[in-house]
Design a protein around this motif. Structure first.
Motif, PDB file in Angstrom:
ATOM      1  N   ASN A 436     -49.585  38.374  72.098  1.00  0.00           N
ATOM      2  CA  ASN A 436     -48.821  38.005  72.879  1.00  0.00           C
ATOM      3  C   ASN A 436     -48.180  36.535  72.753  1.00  0.00           C
ATOM      4  O   ASN A 436     -47.742  35.859  73.500  1.00  0.00           O
ATOM      5  N   SER A 437     -48.368  35.933  71.461  1.00  0.00           N
ATOM      6  CA  SER A 437     -47.987  34.818  71.248  1.00  0.00           C
ATOM      7  C   SER A 437     -47.227  34.623  69.897  1.00  0.00           C
ATOM      8  O   SER A 437     -46.287  33.603  69.791  1.00  0.00           O
ATOM      9  N   PHE A 438     -47.227  35.329  69.006  1.00  0.00           N
ATOM     10  CA  PHE A 438     -46.850  35.156  67.651  1.00  0.00           C
ATOM     11  C   PHE A 438     -45.978  36.401  67.352  1.00  0.00           C
ATOM     12  O   PHE A 438     -46.297  37.601  67.668  1.00  0.00           O
ATOM     13  N   LEU A 439     -44.882  36.046  66.867  1.00  0.00           N
ATOM     14  CA  LEU A 439     -43.921  37.495  66.167  1.00  0.00           C
ATOM     15  C   LEU A 439     -44.138  37.484  64.745  1.00  0.00           C
ATOM     16  O   LEU A 439     -44.110  36.276  64.028  1.00  0.00           O
ATOM     17  N   VAL A 440     -44.326  38.680  64.172  1.00  0.00           N
ATOM     18  CA  VAL A 440     -44.334  38.759  62.740  1.00  0.00           C
ATOM     19  C   VAL A 440     -43.142  39.418  62.344  1.00  0.00           C
ATOM     20  O   VAL A 440     -42.878  40.679  62.726  1.00  0.00           O
ATOM     21  N   THR A 441     -42.578  39.029  61.369  1.00  0.00           N
ATOM     22  CA  THR A 441     -41.364  39.753  60.680  1.00  0.00           C
ATOM     23  C   THR A 441     -41.348  39.612  59.338  1.00  0.00           C
ATOM     24  O   THR A 441     -42.173  38.815  58.720  1.00  0.00           O
ATOM     25  N   GLN A 442     -39.956  39.630  58.649  1.00  0.00           N
ATOM     26  CA  GLN A 442     -39.757  39.666  57.354  1.00  0.00           C
ATOM     27  C   GLN A 442     -38.296  39.298  56.963  1.00  0.00           C
ATOM     28  O   GLN A 442     -37.626  39.247  57.862  1.00  0.00           O
ATOM     29  N   ASP A 443     -38.311  38.520  56.056  1.00  0.00           N
ATOM     30  CA  ASP A 443     -36.951  38.191  55.799  1.00  0.00           C
ATOM     31  C   ASP A 443     -36.986  38.281  54.083  1.00  0.00           C
ATOM     32  O   ASP A 443     -37.841  39.077  53.471  1.00  0.00           O
ATOM     33  N   GLU A 444     -35.919  37.935  53.439  1.00  0.00           N
ATOM     34  CA  GLU A 444     -35.708  38.259  52.051  1.00  0.00           C
ATOM     35  C   GLU A 444     -36.775  37.723  51.243  1.00  0.00           C
ATOM     36  O   GLU A 444     -37.177  38.144  49.833  1.00  0.00           O
ATOM     37  N   HIS A 445     -37.397  36.647  51.895  1.00  0.00           N
ATOM     38  CA  HIS A 445     -38.623  36.037  50.737  1.00  0.00           C
ATOM     39  C   HIS A 445     -39.897  36.536  50.951  1.00  0.00           C
ATOM     40  O   HIS A 445     -40.779  36.371  50.154  1.00  0.00           O
ATOM     41  N   GLY A 446     -40.160  37.077  52.191  1.00  0.00           N
ATOM     42  CA  GLY A 446     -41.546  37.646  52.425  1.00  0.00           C
ATOM     43  C   GLY A 446     -41.809  37.787  53.834  1.00  0.00           C
ATOM     44  O   GLY A 446     -40.949  38.148  54.662  1.00  0.00           O
ATOM     45  N   VAL A 447     -43.106  37.545  54.368  1.00  0.00           N
ATOM     46  CA  VAL A 447     -43.542  37.568  55.801  1.00  0.00           C
ATOM     47  C   VAL A 447     -43.479  36.283  56.415  1.00  0.00           C
ATOM     48  O   VAL A 447     -43.628  35.477  56.046  1.00  0.00           O
ATOM     49  N   VAL A 448     -42.728  36.734  57.887  1.00  0.00           N
ATOM     50  CA  VAL A 448     -42.530  35.282  58.348  1.00  0.00           C
ATOM     51  C   VAL A 448     -43.205  35.536  59.662  1.00  0.00           C
ATOM     52  O   VAL A 448     -43.167  36.593  60.554  1.00  0.00           O
ATOM     53  N   ILE A 449     -44.070  34.430  60.051  1.00  0.00           N
ATOM     54  CA  ILE A 449     -44.746  34.495  61.356  1.00  0.00           C
ATOM     55  C   ILE A 449     -44.146  33.379  62.193  1.00  0.00           C
ATOM     56  O   ILE A 449     -44.069  32.228  61.618  1.00  0.00           O
ATOM     57  N   ILE A 450     -43.982  33.658  63.535  1.00  0.00           N
ATOM     58  CA  ILE A 450     -43.030  32.973  64.223  1.00  0.00           C
ATOM     59  C   ILE A 450     -44.002  32.531  65.734  1.00  0.00           C
ATOM     60  O   ILE A 450     -44.543  33.323  66.319  1.00  0.00           O
ATOM     61  N   ASP A 451     -43.916  31.361  66.087  1.00  0.00           N
ATOM     62  CA  ASP A 451     -44.670  30.952  67.086  1.00  0.00           C
ATOM     63  C   ASP A 451     -43.431  31.032  68.322  1.00  0.00           C
ATOM     64  O   ASP A 451     -42.511  30.385  68.571  1.00  0.00           O
ATOM     65  N   GLN A 452     -43.707  32.053  69.286  1.00  0.00           N
ATOM     66  CA  GLN A 452     -42.766  32.522  70.168  1.00  0.00           C
ATOM     67  C   GLN A 452     -42.339  31.336  71.268  1.00  0.00           C
ATOM     68  O   GLN A 452     -41.056  31.406  71.619  1.00  0.00           O
ATOM     69  N   HIS A 453     -43.185  30.662  71.573  1.00  0.00           N
ATOM     70  CA  HIS A 453     -42.832  29.683  72.411  1.00  0.00           C
ATOM     71  C   HIS A 453     -42.011  28.577  72.029  1.00  0.00           C
ATOM     72  O   HIS A 453     -40.985  28.121  72.302  1.00  0.00           O
ATOM     73  N   ALA A 454     -42.544  28.189  70.466  1.00  0.00           N
ATOM     74  CA  ALA A 454     -41.864  26.988  69.870  1.00  0.00           C
ATOM     75  C   ALA A 454     -40.392  27.470  69.704  1.00  0.00           C
ATOM     76  O   ALA A 454     -39.506  26.835  69.918  1.00  0.00           O
ATOM     77  N   LEU A 455     -40.177  28.706  69.153  1.00  0.00           N
ATOM     78  CA  LEU A 455     -38.850  29.170  68.738  1.00  0.00           C
ATOM     79  C   LEU A 455     -38.143  29.159  70.045  1.00  0.00           C
ATOM     80  O   LEU A 455     -36.841  28.903  70.004  1.00  0.00           O
ATOM     81  N   HIS A 456     -38.405  29.703  71.294  1.00  0.00           N
ATOM     82  CA  HIS A 456     -37.704  29.832  72.253  1.00  0.00           C
ATOM     83  C   HIS A 456     -37.273  28.753  72.827  1.00  0.00           C
ATOM     84  O   HIS A 456     -36.152  28.327  73.205  1.00  0.00           O
ATOM     85  N   GLU A 457     -38.265  27.668  72.636  1.00  0.00           N
ATOM     86  CA  GLU A 457     -37.942  26.223  73.255  1.00  0.00           C
ATOM     87  C   GLU A 457     -36.782  25.628  72.373  1.00  0.00           C
ATOM     88  O   GLU A 457     -35.794  25.070  72.849  1.00  0.00           O
ATOM     89  N   ARG A 458     -36.921  25.921  71.056  1.00  0.00           N
ATOM     90  CA  ARG A 458     -35.633  25.464  70.150  1.00  0.00           C
ATOM     91  C   ARG A 458     -34.376  25.878  70.290  1.00  0.00           C
ATOM     92  O   ARG A 458     -33.505  25.383  70.475  1.00  0.00           O
ATOM     93  N   VAL A 459     -34.562  27.505  70.808  1.00  0.00           N
ATOM     94  CA  VAL A 459     -33.297  28.116  71.082  1.00  0.00           C
ATOM     95  C   VAL A 459     -32.723  27.669  72.237  1.00  0.00           C
ATOM     96  O   VAL A 459     -31.382  27.327  72.375  1.00  0.00           O
ATOM     97  N   MET A 460     -33.543  27.477  73.199  1.00  0.00           N
ATOM     98  CA  MET A 460     -32.903  26.879  74.505  1.00  0.00           C
ATOM     99  C   MET A 460     -32.397  25.596  74.472  1.00  0.00           C
ATOM    100  O   MET A 460     -31.309  25.474  74.956  1.00  0.00           O
TER     101      MET A 460
END
Ligand code: ADP
Ligand code: MG
Length: 630
Positions: A436-460
């Motif tokens: 319930n804290s990190f998101l795991v996804t991929q992009d063209e370079h590899g695997v991307v691990i995202i901190d959900q709070h940090a990203l949401h904060e940035r988006v906000m």
């Protein structure tokens, strides 16, 4: 009561006058190095050698291949207020040389044993002049090439009080070398060598480009840690040329020591430029840290006053706004162009140990159309009042029932979102929420691990900025909601004054505050989205005022128009942090997909507003290496 009678007024002897001047200019061997190298640069030299013994305490010698000093002028060179660089008051307004005060040699000579050897191209041989204290002999012939060599021995031998302030030879050598590196950065066409107690410690060839010189000085291995900055593309910058290197956010330090600022070849300390840098990195580095950067500005000497500091290390711009804007925009552009998502890889130096390393790659523009998301569509179709923070809007307590995060198999497709009307996330948007804290996804370079709070904060933060700009265009502020009963914030008379001075900022943020007597403030209106995210108005305002008091520089609205922007950003940071999804909040597939879609849209989504990274990347190459496939 006794009346104090002062002794008779007298004119001071020249030696004392010069020693007083030396008090301002000559603090330590490094100051001698700076003044002598300045003179060598002004002489048109293409090669400058600096020799130090005992860190310069015993000897500083600077040798150049410049124009030299004609024999008959040698005594004048060490006379106070004697200079070849300016003639009259008008010249003071357009200083194009490093020196102009005509006091460096006189001051240094008054507190050391100085010897100058010089020869011009027209002379058959060199001449030499020795000065000790106030007495100088007359020049006598010596052997030597065209150019000048100034030797300064036994610094402060006749002013023991000042000599006591000198540190160890090692410390003094450090300061002196730093000055040479700084001047060498500013003058890449000139070759520099530094010799300490007979050993060469720096050797920079002449005719380097600014980039080559910068890498030679800060270390070629740092190349991947810096982004190139250019101000060519900004129209406002007419009459001002800027080149520089902007360090990745990880290089930021608690002090500005990794900032090298140059104006017309002169190393300077300047608050306008420092502030512009801080603003450009806002959100990428934590507020208390200073980004690493090298900024070189060339401008009309008439547009800047360099005669404001005895050591000439500070300047005053006629129009500091243009300088601020150019530095801010060009650095920000360089940061925006770079994809700052960190890559994960073992440190090259410690094989087998897993460490994180920044690997900036220039952002790759995807040719595919942006991923449709409910959020994105809503953002375009809804009226301005409600079209923001769609999925962010419900407070955690009223959030729609949460779907369990799906199990994911590496090559199987992810389950479709429940709502069939919503297109499935594109392959690049497959996402798994872990703990319930990190998101795991991929992009063209590899695997991307995202901190959900940090990203949401940035988006906000970014969305809030856009909302604020839109609101400003319409002359208003953020959408706000009136409180039936004002929330009470205990306060002091000074704070009430502070609130009054920040009135226009509060208006833009949709916050209405009224004094309730002398010791309390009432919050009468508060931004709707903060309400919706369950943020307590009294607590929020209390914290905001704490910050405003702790950082008067950011929150003073008096001088520059950028001050209000800085304060606003500070508050937006706070709002974004309070309103964002927290670590531990479970998110639905829909919310996950929307957050990821936003990540692609938002400038600088790779760092949260506090400067921590929002995402890390494990590249395919790295995975293959770790699994022994390559
Ligand atoms: P300023 O640099 O402010 O003119 P200084 O006391 O540093 O004052 O130097 C006095 C003068 O001596 C300079 O204006 C310059 O004409 C001459 N001079 C000093 N150092 C050199 C040098 N390395 N090469 C040629 N001329 C020099
Ligand atoms: Mg000088």
């Amino acid at each position: 009561m006794s009346v104090r009678v002062l002794p008779e007024i007298r004119t001071l002897p020249p030696l004392v006058v010069n020693q007083i001047a030396a008090g301002e200019v000559v603090e330590r061997p490094a100051s001698v190095v700076k003044e002598l190298v300045d003179n060598a640069i002004d002489s048109g030299a293409t090669q400058i050698g600096v020799e130090l013994e005992q860190g310069g305490i015993e000897l500083v010698r600077v040798t150049d291949n410049g124009c030299g000093i004609p024999a008959e002028q040698l005594p004048l060179a060490v006379a106070p207020h004697a200079t070849s660089k300016i003639r009259d008051t008008a010249d003071l307004d357009r200083i194009a040389t490093m020196g102009f005060r005509g006091e460096a040699l006189a001051s240094i000579a008054s507190v050391s044993r100085m010897s100058i050897r010089s020869r011009t191209a027209a002379d058959a041989g060199a001449m030499r002049l020795d000065i000790e204290g106030a007495t100088s002999g007359s020049p006598r012939p010596d052997a030597g090439p065209v150019g000048t060599s100034v030797s300064v021995r036994n610094l402060f031998f006749n002013t023991p009080a000042r000599r006591k302030f000198l540190r160890t030879a090692q410390t003094e050598q450090g300061h002196a070398s730093e000055i040479v590196r700084e001047l060498a950065l500013a003058h890449p066409a000139i070759g520099f060598t530094v010799k300490c107690d007979g050993r060469i410690t720096l050797d920079l060839p002449p005719n380097q480009s600014p980039r080559e010189r910068a890498l030679a000085v800060i270390g070629g291995e740092m190349e991947s840690q810096y982004l190139e900055v250019n101000a060519d593309q900004f129209d406002d910058a007419r009459g001002l040329v800027l080149w520089g290197l902007a360090g990745l956010p990880v290089l930021a330090r608690p002090t500005p020591k990794w900032q090298h600022l140059f104006l017309n070849g002169r190393p300077v300390r300047d608050r306008t430029i420092q502030h512009a840098l801080k603003e450009a990195y806002r959100g990428l580095v934590e507020p208390g840290r200073h980004p690493a950067a090298l900024i070189m500005i060339e401008m009309d000497p008439g547009a800047v006053d360099v005669n404001v500091h005895p050591a000439k290390s500070e300047v005053r711009f006629r129009d500091s706004g243009v300088v601020h804007k150019t530095v801010y925009l060009s650095v920000r552009e360089a940061l925006r162009r770079a994809d700052l998502t960190p890559a994960t890889a073992p440190e090259a130096s410690s094989p087998g140990v897993q460490g994180w390393r920044f690997e900036p790659t220039v952002a790759i523009q995807s040719s595919a159309p942006p991923v449709p998301s409910r959020f994105a569509d809503a953002f375009q179709q809804m009226p301005p009042v409600t079209r923001k923070f769609e999925f962010l809007a419900p407070a955690p307590s009223v959030r729609a029932p949460i779907e369990p995060a799906p199990a994911v198999s590496p090559d199987g497709p992810l389950p479709q979102p429940v709502d069939a009307a919503i297109p499935a996330p594109a392959p690049s948007q497959r996402v798994l929420q872990v703990h319930n804290s990190f998101l795991v996804t991929q992009d063209e370079h590899g695997v991307v691990i995202i901190d959900q709070h940090a990203l949401h904060e940035r988006v906000m933060f970014e969305k809030l900025k856009v909302r604020l700009d839109e609101a400003r265009a319409g002359g208003g502020g953020l959408e706000s909601q009136s409180l039936l009963v004002p929330a009470v914030v205990p306060t002091t008379p000074q704070r009430i004054e502070l609130v009054q001075s920040l009135a226009s900022m509060f208006k833009r943020l949709g916050i209405t505050l009224e004094p309730l007597g002398a010791s309390a403030l009432g919050v009468q209106a508060f931004p709707t989205f903060l309400f919706e995210r369950g943020v307590d108005p009294a607590e929020f305002i209390g914290e905001l005022l704490d910050r405003a008091e702790a950082e008067p520089e950011t929150f003073s609205q008096s001088s520059v128009s950028t001050a209000e922007e800085a304060a606003l950003h500070e508050v937006l940071d706070m709002m974004a942090c309070k309103a964002a999804v927290k670590a531990g909040d479970q998110m639905s597939q829909q919310e996950l997909a929307e957050l990821l879609a936003l990540r692609e849209e938002i400038e600088r989504s790779s760092n949260c507003p506090h400067g921590r990274p929002t995402a890390l990347r494990l590249t395919i190459k790295e995975l293959e290496r770790q699994f022994g496939r390559s």
